[in-house]
Design a protein around this motif. Sequence first.
Motif, PDB file in Angstrom:
ATOM      1  N   LEU A  91      98.794  95.521 -47.049  1.00 34.29           N
ATOM      2  CA  LEU A  91      97.646  96.368 -47.358  1.00 34.29           C
ATOM      3  C   LEU A  91      97.186  97.135 -46.116  1.00 34.29           C
ATOM      4  CD1 LEU A  91      95.470  94.265 -49.829  1.00 34.29           C
ATOM      5  CD2 LEU A  91      96.456  96.528 -50.233  1.00 34.29           C
ATOM      6  N   SER A  92      97.226  96.465 -44.973  1.00 34.93           N
ATOM      7  CA  SER A  92      96.839  97.157 -43.741  1.00 34.93           C
ATOM      8  C   SER A  92      97.790  98.314 -43.471  1.00 34.93           C
ATOM      9  CB  SER A  92      96.836  96.186 -42.560  1.00 34.93           C
ATOM     10  OG  SER A  92      95.832  95.212 -42.755  1.00 34.93           O
ATOM     11  N   ALA A  93      99.091  98.085 -43.682  1.00 37.67           N
ATOM     12  CA  ALA A  93     100.058  99.178 -43.519  1.00 37.67           C
ATOM     13  C   ALA A  93      99.653 100.351 -44.410  1.00 37.67           C
ATOM     14  CB  ALA A  93     101.467  98.703 -43.876  1.00 37.67           C
ATOM     15  N   PHE A  94      99.253 100.035 -45.637  1.00 36.38           N
ATOM     16  CA  PHE A  94      98.845 101.105 -46.556  1.00 36.38           C
ATOM     17  C   PHE A  94      97.606 101.842 -46.033  1.00 36.38           C
ATOM     18  CE2 PHE A  94      96.460 102.634 -50.278  1.00 36.38           C
ATOM     19  CZ  PHE A  94      97.406 103.510 -50.795  1.00 36.38           C
ATOM     20  N   LEU A 123     101.832  99.550 -55.160  1.00 38.83           N
ATOM     21  CA  LEU A 123     101.906  98.268 -54.469  1.00 38.83           C
ATOM     22  C   LEU A 123     100.537  97.871 -53.940  1.00 38.83           C
ATOM     23  CD1 LEU A 123     105.261  98.625 -52.503  1.00 38.83           C
ATOM     24  CD2 LEU A 123     104.841  97.979 -54.869  1.00 38.83           C
ATOM     25  N   ALA A 124      99.820  98.854 -53.382  1.00 35.30           N
ATOM     26  CA  ALA A 124      98.488  98.551 -52.846  1.00 35.30           C
ATOM     27  C   ALA A 124      97.540  98.180 -53.984  1.00 35.30           C
ATOM     28  CB  ALA A 124      97.954  99.763 -52.080  1.00 35.30           C
ATOM     29  N   VAL A 125      97.654  98.924 -55.098  1.00 35.99           N
ATOM     30  CA  VAL A 125      96.754  98.683 -56.227  1.00 35.99           C
ATOM     31  C   VAL A 125      96.966  97.290 -56.822  1.00 35.99           C
ATOM     32  CG1 VAL A 125      96.230  99.445 -58.585  1.00 35.99           C
ATOM     33  CG2 VAL A 125      96.516 101.131 -56.764  1.00 35.99           C
ATOM     34  N   TRP A 183      94.250  89.060 -59.140  1.00 35.81           N
ATOM     35  CA  TRP A 183      93.996  89.429 -60.524  1.00 35.81           C
ATOM     36  C   TRP A 183      95.181  90.194 -61.104  1.00 35.81           C
ATOM     37  CZ3 TRP A 183      92.831  94.288 -62.979  1.00 35.81           C
ATOM     38  CH2 TRP A 183      92.356  94.142 -64.294  1.00 35.81           C
ATOM     39  N   MET A 184      95.727  91.147 -60.350  1.00 35.26           N
ATOM     40  CA  MET A 184      96.866  91.924 -60.840  1.00 35.26           C
ATOM     41  C   MET A 184      98.122  91.059 -60.954  1.00 35.26           C
ATOM     42  SD  MET A 184      96.059  94.959 -61.752  1.00 35.26           S
ATOM     43  CE  MET A 184      97.646  95.759 -61.958  1.00 35.26           C
ATOM     44  N   ILE A 185      98.282  90.108 -60.024  1.00 33.12           N
ATOM     45  CA  ILE A 185      99.453  89.224 -60.110  1.00 33.12           C
ATOM     46  C   ILE A 185      99.384  88.420 -61.416  1.00 33.12           C
ATOM     47  CG2 ILE A 185     100.643  87.245 -59.078  1.00 33.12           C
ATOM     48  CD1 ILE A 185      99.710  88.241 -56.354  1.00 33.12           C
ATOM     49  N   ARG A 186      98.194  87.904 -61.716  1.00 33.29           N
ATOM     50  CA  ARG A 186      98.030  87.137 -62.965  1.00 33.29           C
ATOM     51  C   ARG A 186      98.306  88.015 -64.168  1.00 33.29           C
ATOM     52  NH1 ARG A 186      93.867  84.492 -60.304  1.00 33.29           N
ATOM     53  NH2 ARG A 186      92.331  85.971 -61.081  1.00 33.29           N
ATOM     54  N   LEU A 212     108.152  94.810 -59.267  1.00 38.27           N
ATOM     55  CA  LEU A 212     107.457  96.024 -58.822  1.00 38.27           C
ATOM     56  C   LEU A 212     107.426  96.083 -57.294  1.00 38.27           C
ATOM     57  CD1 LEU A 212     105.631  98.540 -59.487  1.00 38.27           C
ATOM     58  CD2 LEU A 212     103.682  97.003 -59.199  1.00 38.27           C
ATOM     59  N   HIS A 213     107.179  94.951 -56.675  1.00 36.26           N
ATOM     60  CA  HIS A 213     106.980  94.968 -55.220  1.00 36.26           C
ATOM     61  C   HIS A 213     108.275  95.098 -54.436  1.00 36.26           C
ATOM     62  CE1 HIS A 213     102.602  94.445 -54.450  1.00 36.26           C
ATOM     63  NE2 HIS A 213     102.695  94.500 -55.775  1.00 36.26           N
ATOM     64  N   ARG A 214     109.405  95.134 -55.175  1.00 38.19           N
ATOM     65  CA  ARG A 214     110.647  95.503 -54.484  1.00 38.19           C
ATOM     66  C   ARG A 214     110.625  96.975 -54.087  1.00 38.19           C
ATOM     67  NH1 ARG A 214     115.038  92.159 -57.839  1.00 38.19           N
ATOM     68  NH2 ARG A 214     114.323  90.124 -57.142  1.00 38.19           N
ATOM     69  N   LEU A 215     109.644  97.724 -54.602  1.00 39.39           N
ATOM     70  CA  LEU A 215     109.481  99.120 -54.162  1.00 39.39           C
ATOM     71  C   LEU A 215     109.197  99.189 -52.662  1.00 39.39           C
ATOM     72  CD1 LEU A 215     107.355 100.825 -56.980  1.00 39.39           C
ATOM     73  CD2 LEU A 215     109.764 101.183 -56.443  1.00 39.39           C
ATOM     74  N   THR A 216     108.755  98.074 -52.087  1.00 39.44           N
ATOM     75  CA  THR A 216     108.561  98.042 -50.637  1.00 39.44           C
ATOM     76  C   THR A 216     109.838  98.471 -49.919  1.00 39.44           C
ATOM     77  OG1 THR A 216     107.188  96.113 -51.031  1.00 39.44           O
ATOM     78  CG2 THR A 216     107.708  96.603 -48.740  1.00 39.44           C
ATOM     79  N   TYR A 217     111.003  98.068 -50.462  1.00 40.00           N
ATOM     80  CA  TYR A 217     112.265  98.369 -49.773  1.00 40.00           C
ATOM     81  C   TYR A 217     112.504  99.877 -49.686  1.00 40.00           C
ATOM     82  CZ  TYR A 217     112.933  93.443 -51.193  1.00 40.00           C
ATOM     83  OH  TYR A 217     112.775  92.114 -51.422  1.00 40.00           O
ATOM     84  N   PRO A 218     112.547 100.589 -50.831  1.00 41.05           N
ATOM     85  CA  PRO A 218     112.740 102.039 -50.681  1.00 41.05           C
ATOM     86  C   PRO A 218     111.590 102.704 -49.921  1.00 41.05           C
ATOM     87  CG  PRO A 218     112.282 101.469 -52.979  1.00 41.05           C
ATOM     88  CD  PRO A 218     112.554 100.188 -52.244  1.00 41.05           C
ATOM     89  N   ALA A 219     110.371 102.204 -50.076  1.00 42.30           N
ATOM     90  CA  ALA A 219     109.238 102.826 -49.378  1.00 42.30           C
ATOM     91  C   ALA A 219     109.429 102.742 -47.866  1.00 42.30           C
ATOM     92  CB  ALA A 219     107.931 102.155 -49.794  1.00 42.30           C
ATOM     93  N   ALA A 220     109.858 101.562 -47.389  1.00 44.63           N
ATOM     94  CA  ALA A 220     110.049 101.388 -45.947  1.00 44.63           C
ATOM     95  C   ALA A 220     111.179 102.280 -45.453  1.00 44.63           C
ATOM     96  CB  ALA A 220     110.348  99.921 -45.629  1.00 44.63           C
ATOM     97  N   ILE A 221     112.261 102.365 -46.242  1.00 45.52           N
ATOM     98  CA  ILE A 221     113.382 103.236 -45.852  1.00 45.52           C
ATOM     99  C   ILE A 221     112.909 104.678 -45.764  1.00 45.52           C
ATOM    100  CG2 ILE A 221     115.607 104.174 -46.594  1.00 45.52           C
ATOM    101  CD1 ILE A 221     116.504 101.526 -46.501  1.00 45.52           C
ATOM    102  N   LEU A 222     112.147 105.128 -46.778  1.00 49.38           N
ATOM    103  CA  LEU A 222     111.664 106.508 -46.782  1.00 49.38           C
ATOM    104  C   LEU A 222     110.765 106.759 -45.569  1.00 49.38           C
ATOM    105  CD1 LEU A 222     110.911 106.998 -50.598  1.00 49.38           C
ATOM    106  CD2 LEU A 222     112.649 108.186 -49.254  1.00 49.38           C
ATOM    107  N   ALA A 223     109.909 105.786 -45.247  1.00 51.87           N
ATOM    108  CA  ALA A 223     109.004 105.953 -44.110  1.00 51.87           C
ATOM    109  C   ALA A 223     109.803 106.130 -42.823  1.00 51.87           C
ATOM    110  CB  ALA A 223     108.070 104.743 -44.007  1.00 51.87           C
ATOM    111  N   ALA A 224     110.845 105.296 -42.651  1.00 56.21           N
ATOM    112  CA  ALA A 224     111.636 105.379 -41.418  1.00 56.21           C
ATOM    113  C   ALA A 224     112.450 106.672 -41.384  1.00 56.21           C
ATOM    114  CB  ALA A 224     112.552 104.164 -41.298  1.00 56.21           C
ATOM    115  N   VAL A 225     112.995 107.079 -42.537  1.00 58.52           N
ATOM    116  CA  VAL A 225     113.756 108.332 -42.584  1.00 58.52           C
ATOM    117  C   VAL A 225     112.837 109.507 -42.260  1.00 58.52           C
ATOM    118  CG1 VAL A 225     114.988 109.914 -44.128  1.00 58.52           C
ATOM    119  CG2 VAL A 225     115.543 107.472 -44.136  1.00 58.52           C
ATOM    120  N   HIS A 226     111.628 109.478 -42.781  1.00 60.62           N
ATOM    121  CA  HIS A 226     110.594 110.479 -42.475  1.00 60.62           C
ATOM    122  C   HIS A 226     110.408 110.577 -40.958  1.00 60.62           C
ATOM    123  CE1 HIS A 226     106.534 112.305 -42.617  1.00 60.62           C
ATOM    124  NE2 HIS A 226     106.024 111.241 -42.011  1.00 60.62           N
TER     125      HIS A 226
END
Lengths: 210, 300
Positions: A89-92, A136-138, A143-146, A156-170
Amino acid sequence: MSSRGAFAGKINRALRRVPAAPIYILCAAHIGWLFWQGVNGALGPEPIKALEHAYGETALKLLVGVLAITPLLKLTRINLIRYRRALGLSAFFYVVAHLAVWLFLDVQVMAQIWADIVKRPYITVGMAGFALLVPLAVTSNDWMIRRMGGQGWRLLHRLTYPAAILAAVHFVMLRKGWQIEPLVDLGLIVLLLVLRLRRGRRRAPARVAG
Amino acid sequence: MAYRWKNDLTERDVTDERVWLNRRTLMKGAAGLGLAGIAGGTARAETLEPNSYDDITSYNNYYEFGTGKDDPVKYAGALTTSPWAVTIDGLVDKPGTYAFEDILGRMTQEERLYRFRCVEAWSMVVPWRGFELSDLLQFAGVKAEAKYVAFETALRKDEMPGTRYPVLDWPYVEGLRLDEAMHPLTIMATGLYGKDLPNQNGAPLRLVVPWKYGFKSIKSVVRITLTDTQPPTSWNKANAREYGFYSNVNPEVDHPRWSQASERRLGGGLFASKVPTQMFNGYAQEVAGLYEGMDLKANF
């Protein structure tokens, strides 16, 4: 139990008394402090870029940290999973600050923002990464996990992987030429993802050998 | 022969608040600001005040010392600039290697207050000291076949930490068409703010071509070669799609990474507004003739 396991156990026991909440406070304070430095001319002759880059690079470092938690657990048994949400969340929040500086202080011209997003590949890539981080942040709360159920949430949180790749490529793309620091970040992220793949496939034998 | 170009932009002019502007660029500036929806007044956007010595000497690109903007000021101190010699060769009558002091002895130096526009869409105003490149070329005797001038920066791996990485194909090289090199605006700078050039700004002598993006103004020059073919240039070799041979400041030709329509003048702090970029960085009256009939979109 191996000495490695004993060492990890010691660390894990010590960490039980360290809460995750200060991570939010430290990051918020850091974001505010950097801004204050910019206002007061402590970020050099070009404070807008300095602030934008500091926020963006910190976000990327935190994402690397988030991705390191699972391999660290598998390789060393040191368990930092309870800090993962705070780090993510802090990263976000850093990404939001990064984006805000870009929009309101850097580009300024609202008509140019959309043109930049579609015309300049490194911005397109960065915005795509941001778009992946929003859900991911939302959903980073109990509550959302439940509501979603563990399996759906993890998927859903596997989106972290492409997100991190995109951030580094950026980061790699926006620097002129092939520069060391962004390439190291991209390499680390790829390594941390590859470790997952291999670990995933060899889970059973790894456990026996461990 | 110096003083062929009359410099209207001295510091005295600025304190007298005489704004050097023709009507057209003033109107263009106003239109740009109106479009941007930023109130600020055209005078403020166009008044030429030199950036502080600190700004000029602590924030720039000099990849031989690292890719960060603060790397040059941190690491360039290691560069030995004395003794220094410049080799002038190729299509000249008097090829040779000339000591920096001998060159200075033959040249007339003067102050030039120029806009400096980086391809990364930031800009400064710099009070250079230097001599016209054409004087040096005339001293060396340009042969009739010469059409281009190639420049090369010193390459010293032990003094330049950035050159240990292949960020660019070292040494840094640049080039100009002969008529660009002979233009009275084109100078070899040896100082700024009346002092000798600090290492991070390209000591002891560097090219300054104020109507082109900053990377054309090659630093710490050790070789000047007259050629009859267009010489290679470092950024063009690294990425030909993004960096052309000419690299004239042109708000109408976008760089793939940055819109070149506007720029941020350094020194304005965290809430600085952008100002419209001028054709040929505001030197259109002097240099537009060099490119008459050329498609500047194709020859970017």
